[in-house]
Design a protein around this motif. Structure first.
Motif, PDB file in Angstrom:
ATOM      1  N   ASP A   2       0.826  -1.203   0.000  1.00 30.72           N
ATOM      2  CA  ASP A   2       0.000   0.000   0.000  1.00 30.72           C
ATOM      3  C   ASP A   2       0.865   1.259   0.000  1.00 30.72           C
ATOM      4  O   ASP A   2       1.722   1.430   0.845  1.00 30.72           O
ATOM      5  CB  ASP A   2      -0.874  -0.026   1.260  1.00 30.72           C
ATOM      6  CG  ASP A   2      -2.087   0.857   1.062  1.00 30.72           C
ATOM      7  OD1 ASP A   2      -2.379   1.194  -0.100  1.00 30.72           O
ATOM      8  OD2 ASP A   2      -2.699   1.213   2.086  1.00 30.72           O
ATOM      9  N   LYS A   3       0.628   2.118  -0.958  1.00 27.43           N
ATOM     10  CA  LYS A   3       1.432   3.345  -1.055  1.00 27.43           C
ATOM     11  C   LYS A   3       0.637   4.557  -0.582  1.00 27.43           C
ATOM     12  O   LYS A   3      -0.586   4.593  -0.698  1.00 27.43           O
ATOM     13  CB  LYS A   3       1.879   3.555  -2.507  1.00 27.43           C
ATOM     14  CG  LYS A   3       2.810   2.454  -2.973  1.00 27.43           C
ATOM     15  CD  LYS A   3       4.120   3.026  -3.435  1.00 27.43           C
ATOM     16  CE  LYS A   3       5.090   1.916  -3.781  1.00 27.43           C
ATOM     17  NZ  LYS A   3       5.777   2.170  -5.036  1.00 27.43           N
ATOM     18  N   LYS A   4       1.377   5.543  -0.053  1.00 29.77           N
ATOM     19  CA  LYS A   4       0.737   6.754   0.458  1.00 29.77           C
ATOM     20  C   LYS A   4       1.360   7.977  -0.195  1.00 29.77           C
ATOM     21  O   LYS A   4       2.418   7.896  -0.822  1.00 29.77           O
ATOM     22  CB  LYS A   4       0.928   6.843   1.975  1.00 29.77           C
ATOM     23  CG  LYS A   4       0.309   5.720   2.772  1.00 29.77           C
ATOM     24  CD  LYS A   4      -0.511   6.314   3.901  1.00 29.77           C
ATOM     25  CE  LYS A   4      -1.312   5.278   4.675  1.00 29.77           C
ATOM     26  NZ  LYS A   4      -2.413   4.680   3.903  1.00 29.77           N
ATOM     27  N   ARG A   5       0.712   9.127  -0.008  1.00 30.95           N
ATOM     28  CA  ARG A   5       1.257  10.379  -0.550  1.00 30.95           C
ATOM     29  C   ARG A   5       1.212  11.458   0.532  1.00 30.95           C
ATOM     30  O   ARG A   5       0.143  11.732   1.088  1.00 30.95           O
ATOM     31  CB  ARG A   5       0.424  10.817  -1.758  1.00 30.95           C
ATOM     32  CG  ARG A   5       0.875  12.135  -2.352  1.00 30.95           C
ATOM     33  CD  ARG A   5       0.060  12.446  -3.606  1.00 30.95           C
ATOM     34  NE  ARG A   5       0.313  13.798  -4.082  1.00 30.95           N
ATOM     35  CZ  ARG A   5      -0.571  14.533  -4.736  1.00 30.95           C
ATOM     36  NH1 ARG A   5      -1.802  14.037  -4.971  1.00 30.95           N
ATOM     37  NH2 ARG A   5      -0.257  15.741  -5.142  1.00 30.95           N
ATOM     38  N   THR A  48       5.686  10.301  -2.448  1.00 30.00           N
ATOM     39  CA  THR A  48       4.892   9.077  -2.409  1.00 30.00           C
ATOM     40  C   THR A  48       5.803   7.888  -2.108  1.00 30.00           C
ATOM     41  O   THR A  48       6.972   7.881  -2.498  1.00 30.00           O
ATOM     42  CB  THR A  48       4.190   8.823  -3.767  1.00 30.00           C
ATOM     43  OG1 THR A  48       5.195   8.660  -4.762  1.00 30.00           O
ATOM     44  CG2 THR A  48       3.277   9.976  -4.149  1.00 30.00           C
ATOM     45  N   GLY A  49       5.249   6.911  -1.420  1.00 23.52           N
ATOM     46  CA  GLY A  49       6.034   5.730  -1.072  1.00 23.52           C
ATOM     47  C   GLY A  49       5.265   4.904  -0.041  1.00 23.52           C
ATOM     48  O   GLY A  49       4.120   5.240   0.287  1.00 23.52           O
ATOM     49  N   THR A  50       5.912   3.878   0.491  1.00 22.10           N
ATOM     50  CA  THR A  50       5.240   3.107   1.536  1.00 22.10           C
ATOM     51  C   THR A  50       5.239   3.930   2.813  1.00 22.10           C
ATOM     52  O   THR A  50       6.049   4.847   2.973  1.00 22.10           O
ATOM     53  CB  THR A  50       5.970   1.789   1.828  1.00 22.10           C
ATOM     54  OG1 THR A  50       7.242   2.129   2.400  1.00 22.10           O
ATOM     55  CG2 THR A  50       6.165   0.965   0.571  1.00 22.10           C
ATOM     56  N   TYR A  81      -3.380   9.386  -3.310  1.00 24.58           N
ATOM     57  CA  TYR A  81      -2.174   8.848  -3.950  1.00 24.58           C
ATOM     58  C   TYR A  81      -2.203   9.052  -5.460  1.00 24.58           C
ATOM     59  O   TYR A  81      -3.224   8.831  -6.108  1.00 24.58           O
ATOM     60  CB  TYR A  81      -2.045   7.353  -3.627  1.00 24.58           C
ATOM     61  CG  TYR A  81      -0.824   6.730  -4.242  1.00 24.58           C
ATOM     62  CD1 TYR A  81       0.427   6.947  -3.680  1.00 24.58           C
ATOM     63  CD2 TYR A  81      -0.918   5.968  -5.414  1.00 24.58           C
ATOM     64  CE1 TYR A  81       1.564   6.402  -4.265  1.00 24.58           C
ATOM     65  CE2 TYR A  81       0.214   5.423  -5.994  1.00 24.58           C
ATOM     66  CZ  TYR A  81       1.449   5.650  -5.415  1.00 24.58           C
ATOM     67  OH  TYR A  81       2.579   5.127  -5.993  1.00 24.58           O
ATOM     68  N   GLU A  83       0.574   8.405  -8.968  1.00 26.50           N
ATOM     69  CA  GLU A  83       1.787   7.686  -9.339  1.00 26.50           C
ATOM     70  C   GLU A  83       2.836   8.647  -9.907  1.00 26.50           C
ATOM     71  O   GLU A  83       2.548   9.411 -10.821  1.00 26.50           O
ATOM     72  CB  GLU A  83       1.413   6.624 -10.405  1.00 26.50           C
ATOM     73  CG  GLU A  83       2.502   5.640 -10.724  1.00 26.50           C
ATOM     74  CD  GLU A  83       2.609   4.495  -9.701  1.00 26.50           C
ATOM     75  OE1 GLU A  83       1.596   4.146  -9.072  1.00 26.50           O
ATOM     76  OE2 GLU A  83       3.746   3.983  -9.549  1.00 26.50           O
TER      77      GLU A  83
END
Ligand code: ZN
Ligand code: ZN
Ligand code: FE
Length: 763
Positions: A2-5, A48-50, A81, A83
């Protein structure tokens, strides 16, 4: 996964200090995608990233930012989020009306030191090496935003290698505006005293060798010129004293490294941290009793002002010079620091045998800062290089211009929760310093884009700074506020300690214009930032001779003698100082050209003169400095051995009467008590009457917080022992640290007062 921003806003000093490349590098490390840019508010990061990576990334920003940056606030918002492919540095977005923070000039960093010491590095021995973590800033900036073409580096075009570093975000020199090398950057050259250039392969080595031979050199450094000679050569030091017409004021020295300093001086942990830190000011250290350095460096003084090399040029100089150098600001007595090649040569060619020049222009000269350690914290005496113009955070401050005092002037402007104190300007006693003052004020107003809502000036009608403020207010149609000098000292200490309620201010000072037109300077004020009431002061004495009184301590002595209960005063005056003594005493008795003063600085002068320690001052504060220096090492306050004094209450004000002190000292002199004992006993008496006055005020007004300010508190013995006894008596004691207790801190107090008055004014 799951990625967050996160959208991150970083406030503080984050521009021109390598912040974006730092962010770029940690983004790479933690696999963060997105972008970073500079804007007027600070730095924006879209990341953005984990969650784990983002938190680690954030923690690095908060906890290990680049050395010259100062993060004041980090705001994190979670956004939806999106990309990103990679992490990029975006173009700056500068809003013209917002403030851009400018870093002070900083000492050379360890990485750049390694570069110039490494024979295989292309910057080996290059005296203008710098990077985003070090080097010139404030002194070379002409306009903002801070880009190379708005600095004095404009005329040097970067070579391909330098340009590559400058444009590579992974490089330490990414966007380092003064970036340069031997091929493309500034260079050094030597002039003799006739102005002829000396052909030499290695100008710095040539100068080092001339210094070894006993010559005096004028050396252009980071933000001004120094006069320099061998610090272990008594003959050279005295030659410099004669040529500079500076008989006794201590010279600062620069030592090759820490080891040399420790050979001659005692250094504690905090002192070492300051000496070796990123600012590298002059630190006042105690000479070891075994110190073998010439007495002429700092006559009758147990302390020595010491600094370490803070530019590559100084570092390289030590490769071929003596290991300890006198490094004193190059100016003609009373005039501002020299910083322009041509005028420095014109003004200094009777003093220096050789000039080490370079062609990187200094736009704004900045003096060396002077600091010491007291009460286990830094205690600044002169705030300049490395410190100014770093702002102080101050919530909801209006846009103000405060013109400061006349002596040891600094001025200040404020805007957007920040106060910017100028660096040390000097004494506004001549046209040159006054011009330098005006140029600095206009520069600050321009670079920080301040349009003042009010101008604050000292109440003294004859201060040049006051006239400047009055005129500025008239020409720009801005309200003018007068702040009493000692109230400004008190407010300065309160502002530094972030206090806004009423306390007891004990202000021990030389000179300040009082509300009753007398000269104040031994004051107990109950007050806050807005208001004050004078609760106690030293009894008035009659100071004869106007400005001459400050230069001649004998006039302070005759004032105190006249006010003492002694009989046969004329006989005493004659015995001490012959006809001159009698004639001044008579003028005091006739009240001819006298002004009333409660200044404790003048009491110190009187005692220093009485002990024949200093009868004529060659620089401001000499008499009291030498009086303190007469105390033996490692002594402390003893309340059992003091002189007599009285504290009386007249109407609603206490007065402290020092007449008996003078009487007692004269009888002890007749008994041949030593100067050192008398000086100590005098200091202890001052501590004692201060404590007892404070206790009376505490009982009557139920105030047990004390703020200590004023130039006299530069006296280490007085400040440390008084703080201790006040604390032992149950007082909470506030003192200065990063802003001077002397008049250099007045403009800060003026901002605090002006702001408070504007805040509470009805619209
Ligand atoms: Zn560096
Ligand atoms: Zn280059
Ligand atoms: Fe003052």
């Amino acid at each position: 996964m799951d990625k967050k921003r996160y959208f991150i806003t970083v406030h503080g000093i984050v521009q021109g200090v390598g912040f974006r490349p730092f962010v770029y590098n940690i983004a790479y490390k933690f696999n963060i995608k997105g972008w970073v840019n500079n804007n007027s508010e600070g730095v924006y990061i879209d990341a953005t990233g984990t969650k784990e990576d983002l938190e680690a990334f954030l923690s690095n920003i908060k906890n290990s930012p680049p050395p010259l940056s100062k993060v004041t606030k980090v705001i994190v918002e979670t956004l939806e989020y999106i990309e990103y492919e990679n992490f990029t540095i975006k173009e700056s977005q500068i809003d013209e009306n917002k403030i851009t923070l400018i870093s002070p000039d900083m000492a050379i960093c360890d990485d750049c030191l390694k570069d110039i010491r490494d024979p295989h590095n292309r910057r080996y021995g290059y005296p203008f090496t710098n990077c985003t973590n070090c080097g010139p800033r404030f002194s070379i900036i002409k306009f903002i935003p801070y880009d190379r073409d708005k600095t004095t580096m404009e005329k040097f075009k970067m070579c391909p290698s330098c340009l590559h570093e400058y444009t590579d975000p992974r490089n330490r020199r990414f966007h380092a505006q003064p970036n340069a090398c031997k091929t493309c950057g500034p260079s050094v050259y030597v002039l003799d005293k006739n102005g002829n250039e000396i052909k030499t392969e290695d100008p710095i080595k040539f100068i080092g060798e001339k210094i070894k031979e006993g010559c005096i050199a004028a050396i252009k450094g980071l933000s001004g010129f120094h006069l320099c000679c061998n610090g272990e050569d008594n003959f050279a030091i005295n030659k410099l004293r004669n040529r500079k017409n500076r008989p006794s004021k201590a010279f600062a020295v620069m030592a090759k490294d820490m080891e040399i300093i420790k050979k001659h001086c005692n250094v504690n942990k905090l002192e070492e941290e300051i000496l070796t830190g990123i600012r590298k000011p002059i630190v006042l250290l105690q000479k070891k009793s075994s110190c073998t350095l010439p007495e002429s460096l700092a006559p009758y003084n147990k302390n020595l002002g010491v600094m370490l090399p803070y530019t590559p040029l100084h570092e390289i100089l030590f490769w071929n010079s003596p290991e300890l150098l006198v490094m004193t600001s190059a100016n003609i007595s009373g005039l501002p620091l020299e910083y322009i090649n041509e005028t420095a040569y014109d003004h200094l060619n009777n003093i220096a045998d050789y000039f080490l020049m370079h062609n990187r222009d200094i736009y704004m000269p900045v003096d060396d800062s002077v600091t010491k350690v007291l009460l286990n914290k830094e205690f600044i005496i002169r705030r300049a290089r490395g410190y100014a113009p770093n702002p102080m955070n101050y919530k909801d401050v209006k846009q103000l211009l405060c013109c400061g005092p006349n002596m040891k002037n600094t001025f200040a402007v404020s805007k957007e929760n920040m106060i910017f104190l100028s660096s040390h300007i000097g004494d506004l006693e001549n046209l040159e310093t006054y011009e330098h003052y005006k140029r600095n004020i206009h520069h600050f107003i321009n670079i920080f884009k301040v349009s003042p809502e009010a101008i604050i000036v000292d109440k003294h009608p004859l201060y040049m700074s006051t006239s400047f403020g009055e005129e500025y207010s008239k020409n720009n149609n801005v309200p003018l506020i007068y702040a009493q000098h000692h109230h400004a000292h008190l407010a300065s200490c309160l502002a530094e300690n972030k206090i806004s309620h009423k306390v007891l201010g004990i202000i021990y000072d030389g000179t300040g214009y009082g509300d009753d037109e007398a000269i104040w300077g031994g004051e107990f004020l109950i007050g806050d930032l807005k208001d004050y009431k004078r609760i106690a002061h030293l009894s008035y004495v009659k100071l004869q001779g106007g400005d001459a009184a400050i230069k001649e301590p004998i006039r302070s002595l005759m004032a105190h003698l006249e006010a003492s209960p002694l009989a046969h005063k004329e006989d005493i005056a004659f015995k001490l100082f012959g006809d001159k003594g009698i004639s001044i005493l008579k003028l005091v008795q006739k009240n001819f050209n006298c002004i009333k003063t409660s200044s404790i600085g003048r009491l110190f002068d009187a005692v220093s003169c009485l002990l024949n320690i200093c009868t004529k001052q060659s620089y401001e504060g000499e008499a009291s400095i030498l009086l303190e220096q007469a105390i033996e090492r490692d002594m402390s306050y003893n309340c059992m051995n003091i002189y007599r004094y009285t504290i009386e209450k007249n109407q609603d004000c206490y007065t402290i009467n020092a007449g008996n002190i003078i009487e007692d000292i004269i009888s002890e002199l007749n008994l041949n008590n030593s100067k050192s004992n008398i000086s100590k006993k005098f200091h202890d008496t001052v501590i004692d009457f201060t404590l007892h006055t404070a206790l009376k005020i505490k009982e009557e007004f139920h105030i047990n917080e004390v703020a200590l300010s004023g130039g006299v508190f530069q006296n280490s013995y007085l400040l440390t022992n008084l703080t201790k006894v006040l604390t032992d008596a149950g007082f909470m004691v506030y003192t200065h640290s990063l802003y001077p207790s002397n008049d250099g801190g007045i403009s800060l107090g003026q901002i605090a007062i002006g702001n408070e008055i504007l805040k509470t004014k009805k619209p």
